[in-house]
Design a protein around this motif. Structure first.
Motif, PDB file in Angstrom:
ATOM      1  N   VAL A   1       0.654  -1.248   0.052  1.00 34.36           N
ATOM      2  CA  VAL A   1      -0.406   0.305  -0.022  1.00 34.36           C
ATOM      3  C   VAL A   1       1.342   1.360  -0.372  1.00 34.36           C
ATOM      4  O   VAL A   1       1.980   0.944   0.593  1.00 34.36           O
ATOM      5  N   THR A   2       0.348   2.545  -0.708  1.00 34.98           N
ATOM      6  CA  THR A   2       1.238   3.951  -1.008  1.00 34.98           C
ATOM      7  C   THR A   2      -0.076   4.782   0.396  1.00 34.98           C
ATOM      8  O   THR A   2       1.100   5.811   0.130  1.00 34.98           O
TER       9      THR A   2
ATOM     10  N   VAL B   1       4.076   5.475   7.698  1.00 38.28           N
ATOM     11  CA  VAL B   1       4.474   4.571   9.166  1.00 38.28           C
ATOM     12  C   VAL B   1       3.460   5.453  10.486  1.00 38.28           C
ATOM     13  O   VAL B   1       2.450   4.429  10.539  1.00 38.28           O
ATOM     14  N   ARG B   2       3.443   5.920  11.338  1.00 39.62           N
ATOM     15  CA  ARG B   2       3.087   6.585  11.832  1.00 39.62           C
ATOM     16  C   ARG B   2       1.368   6.554  12.272  1.00 39.62           C
ATOM     17  O   ARG B   2       0.372   6.375  12.934  1.00 39.62           O
TER      18      ARG B   2
ATOM     19  N   PRO C   1       5.105   7.136  -4.075  1.00 40.39           N
ATOM     20  CA  PRO C   1       3.969   7.748  -3.113  1.00 40.39           C
ATOM     21  C   PRO C   1       5.443   9.212  -2.794  1.00 40.39           C
ATOM     22  O   PRO C   1       6.377   9.323  -2.770  1.00 40.39           O
ATOM     23  N   THR C   2       4.416  10.162  -2.964  1.00 35.85           N
ATOM     24  CA  THR C   2       5.167  11.458  -2.474  1.00 35.85           C
ATOM     25  C   THR C   2       5.787  11.683  -0.272  1.00 35.85           C
ATOM     26  O   THR C   2       5.997  12.343  -0.091  1.00 35.85           O
ATOM     27  N   GLN C   3       4.332  10.690  -0.063  1.00 32.05           N
ATOM     28  CA  GLN C   3       4.300  10.708   1.129  1.00 32.05           C
ATOM     29  C   GLN C   3       5.770   9.961   1.777  1.00 32.05           C
ATOM     30  O   GLN C   3       6.013   9.092   1.703  1.00 32.05           O
TER      31      GLN C   3
ATOM     32  N   ILE D   1       2.412  -3.947   2.856  1.00 36.56           N
ATOM     33  CA  ILE D   1       3.603  -3.264   3.032  1.00 36.56           C
ATOM     34  C   ILE D   1       3.492  -1.739   3.042  1.00 36.56           C
ATOM     35  O   ILE D   1       2.766  -1.894   1.970  1.00 36.56           O
ATOM     36  N   CYS D   2       3.974  -1.065   3.486  1.00 33.74           N
ATOM     37  CA  CYS D   2       3.647   0.481   3.035  1.00 33.74           C
ATOM     38  C   CYS D   2       4.936   0.921   2.404  1.00 33.74           C
ATOM     39  O   CYS D   2       6.311   1.564   3.228  1.00 33.74           O
TER      40      CYS D   2
END
Ligand SMILES: Cc1cc2nc3c(=O)[nH]c(=O)nc-3n(C[C@H](O)[C@H](O)[C@H](O)COP(=O)(O)O)c2cc1C
Length: 322
Positions: free
Chosen positions: A131-132, A168-169, A160-162, A149-150
């Motif tokens: 996941v993104t 994670v948080r 992604p841009t994040q 899975i991030c």
């Protein structure tokens, strides 16, 4: 935080070698597992579909032999990345093959993992979903996956841009299951940092492109060693989704993303090139900043396992001392 039983006690470091299109073939997967980290590959790398079954048999045989010959350092389990999207014509057939072979770990990407969860759980396998963003993470969590899975900003492939720090948080606010973090992770210090953020495993792609066993061309490997972060361009013009590309690989084919319209379907219509994304136009994550060599997978894993142990021994900051 929960580490599935199947992944306990068999690893040199809490690392999953990420699946990579046209890069992760059986030699890389086997080398990763033998070195003590989880090896994975995208099912679509095996072409035609019959080859998928052959690869699974080959990996099972090779890893079983390793386990017999080295009971003191058993091979880690391997995994397959299934593209779940409805436009993937191989999905159903390859899911049947996965079930027949009881693949220990299945990584889903680009679609709802629901059907895969039911089929894989029925034989006792694990399903992790890629996941993104947090919205995708919630949907995958509701589908009953065993792990998320991030992948954060700065990753190789679609990214992604994040920032990982934020992602994670954000996901940990609603997910207390197994969590894997990817994006620019190359060494044991970063693996430990992923754990400190709240992840259970690190997901590493780009670092393993520049390994002896990867199926990437020597040219691609050399470009990783010779390039830095300034040689990357992040664009959605080439595959429709944001991705970090190596500028020198674009330049040699006369491709300039700035001149392309969004979702360029076929580069040959717009430029003189016959180059294809992934095959000729190469991706890499920000981890490129610290890639200076092309060692064996065993060499990379030994190095990062030592760094990881050193990082684990590091206590709180001296800034806290009186
Ligand atoms: C060359 C390349 C090909 C990739 N192909 C796939 C793929 O087929 N399926 C997938 O789920 N992710 C794919 N990815 C993404 C990786 O699985 C992983 O998310 C990423 O490599 C992690 O970031 P890092 O490269 O910075 O370590 C690819 C990444 C790279 C670099």
């Amino acid at each position: 935080m929960p580490i599935p039983q199947a992944l306990r006690g068999k690893l040199a470091a809490p690392v999953i070698g990420a699946p990579m299109f046209l890069v992760s073939f059986p030699p890389l997967v086997a080398a990763l597992c033998k070195a003590g980290v989880v090896g994975t590959f995208p099912h679509v790398n095996a072409r035609p579909a019959e080859q998928f079954e052959q690869w699974l048999t080959q990996l099972e045989t090779e890893l079983e032999q390793h386990r017999r010959e080295h009971p003191d350092r058993p091979a880690a389990p391997f995994g397959v990345n299934l593209v779940v999207h409805r436009t993937n014509p191989r999905f159903q057939q390859d899911l049947e093959t996965v079930v027949r072979h009881r693949v220990p770990l299945v990584l889903t990407s680009l679609g709802h993992p629901g059907e895969v969860v039911g089929r894989v759980h029925a034989y006792g396998g694990l399903v992790f979903s890629d996941v993104t963003n947090a919205a995708h993470a919630r949907k995958a969590a509701q589908a009953g996956v065993d792990g998320l899975i991030c992948v954060g900003g700065g990753a190789g492939g679609h990214a992604p841009t994040q920032s990982a720090f934020s992602l994670v948080r954000e996901i940990r606010e609603f997910w207390d299951g197994c969590l894997v973090l990817g994006g620019s992770i190359n060494d044991g210090w970063q693996v430990r940092a992923a754990e400190m953020l709240g992840a259970d495993f690190a997901y590493m792609g780009t670092r393993f492109i520049a390994s002896r066993e990867s199926a990437a061309s020597e040219d691609y490997k050399r470009m990783l060693v010779e390039s830095g972060v300034e040689d990357l361009v992040y664009t959605d013009r080439l595959s429709g989704i944001g991705c970090n590309f190596l500028k020198p690989s674009l330049a040699r084919h006369g491709v300039d993303p700035a001149t392309l319209p969004p979702k360029t379907p076929d580069l040959s219509v717009l430029t003189d090139t016959t180059a294809k994304v992934w095959r000729d136009l190469w991706t890499a994550g920000h981890g490129i900043a610290t890639i200076h060599d092309v060692p064996s997978v065993a060499g990379i894993v030994a190095r990062l396992a030592a760094e990881y142990r050193a990082a684990c021994g590091r206590g709180p900051s001296a800034a806290l001392a009186g």
